[in-house]
Design an enzyme around this catalytic site. Structure first.
Site, mmCIF file in Angstrom:
data_model
loop_
_atom_site.group_PDB
_atom_site.id
_atom_site.type_symbol
_atom_site.label_atom_id
_atom_site.label_comp_id
_atom_site.label_asym_id
_atom_site.label_seq_id
_atom_site.Cartn_x
_atom_site.Cartn_y
_atom_site.Cartn_z
ATOM 1 N N GLN A 276 7.613 135.132 -22.640
ATOM 2 C CA GLN A 276 6.399 135.010 -21.889
ATOM 3 C C GLN A 276 7.621 135.897 -20.852
ATOM 4 O O GLN A 276 7.473 134.827 -19.270
ATOM 5 C CB GLN A 276 6.137 133.920 -21.618
ATOM 6 C CG GLN A 276 5.192 133.289 -22.032
ATOM 7 C CD GLN A 276 3.990 133.861 -21.917
ATOM 8 O OE1 GLN A 276 4.450 134.570 -20.246
ATOM 9 N NE2 GLN A 276 2.775 134.061 -22.201
ATOM 10 N N SER A 277 9.007 136.973 -21.141
ATOM 11 C CA SER A 277 9.867 137.015 -20.672
ATOM 12 C C SER A 277 9.738 137.336 -19.138
ATOM 13 O O SER A 277 8.215 138.718 -18.772
ATOM 14 C CB SER A 277 10.447 138.282 -20.786
ATOM 15 O OG SER A 277 11.035 138.768 -20.203
ATOM 16 N N ASN A 278 9.464 137.119 -17.553
ATOM 17 C CA ASN A 278 9.380 138.146 -16.592
ATOM 18 C C ASN A 278 10.625 139.287 -16.419
ATOM 19 O O ASN A 278 9.665 140.454 -15.502
ATOM 20 C CB ASN A 278 10.366 137.014 -15.401
ATOM 21 C CG ASN A 278 9.426 135.775 -14.618
ATOM 22 O OD1 ASN A 278 8.422 135.738 -15.259
ATOM 23 N ND2 ASN A 278 10.623 134.726 -15.605
ATOM 24 N N ALA B 53 10.936 140.611 -18.938
ATOM 25 C CA ALA B 53 10.133 142.213 -19.329
ATOM 26 C C ALA B 53 8.916 143.404 -19.073
ATOM 27 O O ALA B 53 8.433 143.957 -18.854
ATOM 28 C CB ALA B 53 9.552 141.643 -20.843
#
Ligand SMILES: Cc1ncc(COP(=O)(O)O)c(C=O)c1O
Length: 346
Positions: free
Chosen positions: A89-91, A93
Site C-alpha cells: 500500500q505504498s504511497n 509507489a
C-alpha cells in the site's frame, strides 16, 4: 580583459535542476485555530499546516516533490520506464506510478506482500494508473531495493531504459525536492509574517527530512526540524539522515556536514511497528478531521500529527509551529497494509 562569470551558487544550481511539472505549487499554508484550541497547548502556541496532501497529480503526497526531480532528470537522460518499490500500500509507489503516467513514462512497481483478491486503496490506484506490478512476498526494505536493481537489469535485457528509484524515492536527488519545498515554505512564512519555532513531519525513508535540512541550510532560517518516525527503518536515524542530507547537498555544491546529534527524530509514535495502528494517531486524525476538515492517515501523517500533539501539549514546543502534512490518506481505505518485514529480523 574579460572576467569569468562566478560559478552558480547552490541555490541557483537547485533552481536549475531539470524538473517534471507534476504538482500545483505552492501547496497551501494554513493556520489551524480550532485544532490548536482542541490540543490544549501553552498560551501563544499556534499550529499551522503545510498541505502537501493537496496538489496537482493523482491524489498527491510528499513523494510528488521527489519524483519531480527524479523524473525531470530521467526525461533529460532519455529513460522510458520508472522502477520503484515499497509496501503493497505504498504511497511512494502510487506517487511513482502517477508521476510516470503524467509524463508518459512506463512504470514497474515491486511491492512487498502477495496479490490480494481485490486491489484496494493505493494498489487500486497503481493499477488504474497503468503500472505493471510485481509482488516480492515477505521482503525487507533492503531486499526491495535490491529487487529494483535486478528489475532494471531485466528490463534492460528487454531493450527498455529503466531508472531505479529506491524505497520512498529517498535518493539524494529525490531529497532535493524537499530542499525546494523548504524554500517554498520559507517564502510563505515570510509573506505571512510567521516565524515558527519548529516544523514537525512524519519520517520513514528520510528524504523529506534530509531535503528540509538542506533547504534550511540554504536559507539560514533558524527553525527546528522534527521528524516523527513511523517506520524505524534505520538502526541510527541520525547517521542515515546526516548522510542523505550531505549527499543531497553535494549535488548542488553545498558542503553540509551535520552531526547525527543535530538531527531531531522522535520515536514515541511508532507503536508496535511500521504499519501498526495506534490510539494516538487515530485520535489525532479524528481531532484534525473534526476541527478543520483535513484528512490524515493512520500509517504516516496521523503518527506525525500525534507527535506534534505530544510536543505541543507537553509544552515542549510553543509559539507558531508548522505541521507538514505529507499526505497519504489513502491508507484510511485499507484495513491491512502489507508491510515489509524489518531488515535483519529473519
Ligand atoms: C504520507 C507519507 N508521509 C511521510 C512519509 C515519509 O517520508 P520519507 O520517506 O521522505 O521519510 C511517507 C513515505 O512513504 C508517506 O507516504
Amino acid at each position: 580583459m574579460s572576467t569569468a562569470a562566478p560559478p552558480p551558487t547552490p541555490r541557483q544550481r537547485l533552481d536549475a535542476l531539470p524538473s517534471a511539472p507534476l504538482g500545483a505549487w505552492p501547496t497551501p499554508l494554513q493556520r489551524l485555530e480550532r485544532f490548536t484550541a482542541a490540543t490544549g497547548p501553552a498560551e501563544g502556541t499556534e499550529v499551522w499546516i503545510k498541505r502537501d496532501d493537496v496538489q496537482g497529480v493523482a491524489l498527491a503526497g510528499n513523494k510528488v516533490r521527489k519524483f519531480e526531480l527524479v523524473l525531470g532528470q530521467a526525461l533529460a537522460d532519455g529513460y522510458d520506464t520508472l522502477v520503484t518499490t515499497g509496501a503493497a500500500q505504498s504511497n511512494s509507489a502510487r506517487a511513482g506510478a502517477a508521476s510516470a503516467a503524467a509524463v508518459g513514462m512506463g512504470c514497474v512497481l515491486l511491492l512487498s506482500g502477495h496479490p490480494p483478491p481485490q486491489p484496494t486503496a493505493n494498489l487500486l490506484l497503481d493499477r488504474l494508473l497503468g503500472a505493471e506490478i510485481r509482488f516480492a512476498g515477505d521482503a525487507s526494505w533492503s531486499e526491495l531495493n535490491r529487487g529494483v536493481d535486478e528489475l532494471v537489469a531485466e528490463l534492460a535485457r528487454a531493450g527498455r531504459k529503466a531508472l531505479a528509484a529506491p524505497v520512498g524515492c529517498s535518493s539524494p536527488l529525490g531529497a532535493l525536492g524537499f530542499a525546494r519545498a523548504f524554500l517554498e515554505l520559507d517564502a510563505q512564512l515570510t509573506a505571512a509574517g510567521v516565524d515558527p519555532s519548529a516544523i514537525v513531519h512524519t519520517t520513514t525513508s528520510g528524504g523529506t527530512h534530509a531535503g528540509l535540512l538542506v533547504g534550511r541550510a540554504l536559507t539560514g532560517r533558524s527553525v527546528r526540524l522534527i521528524g516523527v518516525d513511523a517506520a524505524a527503518m534505520f538502526p541510527r536515524a541520525g547517521d542515515a539522515l546526516a548522510g542523505l542530507a550531505h549527499d543531497a547537498a553535494t549535488l548542488i555544491g553545498l558542503d553540509l556536514d551535520l552531526r547525527p546529534d543535530d538531527i531531531e527524530v522522535i520515536s514515541t509514535q511508532l507503536g508496535a511497528r511500521y504499519g501498526a495502528h495506534t490510539r494516538a494517531a487515530n485520535d489525532a486524525i479524528s481531532v484534525l478531521a473534526r476541527t478543520e476538515a483535513i484528512i490524515a492517515d493512520p500509517i504516516y501523517s496521523g503518527k506525525g500529527l500525534a507527535g506534534l500533539i505530544e510536543l505541543v501539549s507537553s509544552g515542549s514546543l510553543a509559539g507558531p509551529v508548522v505541521f507538514w502534512h505529507t499526505g497519504g490518506y489513502h491508507a484510511l481505505f485499507e484495513p491491512g497494509h502489507g508491510t515489509p518485514v524489518a531488515d535483519g529480523s529473519r
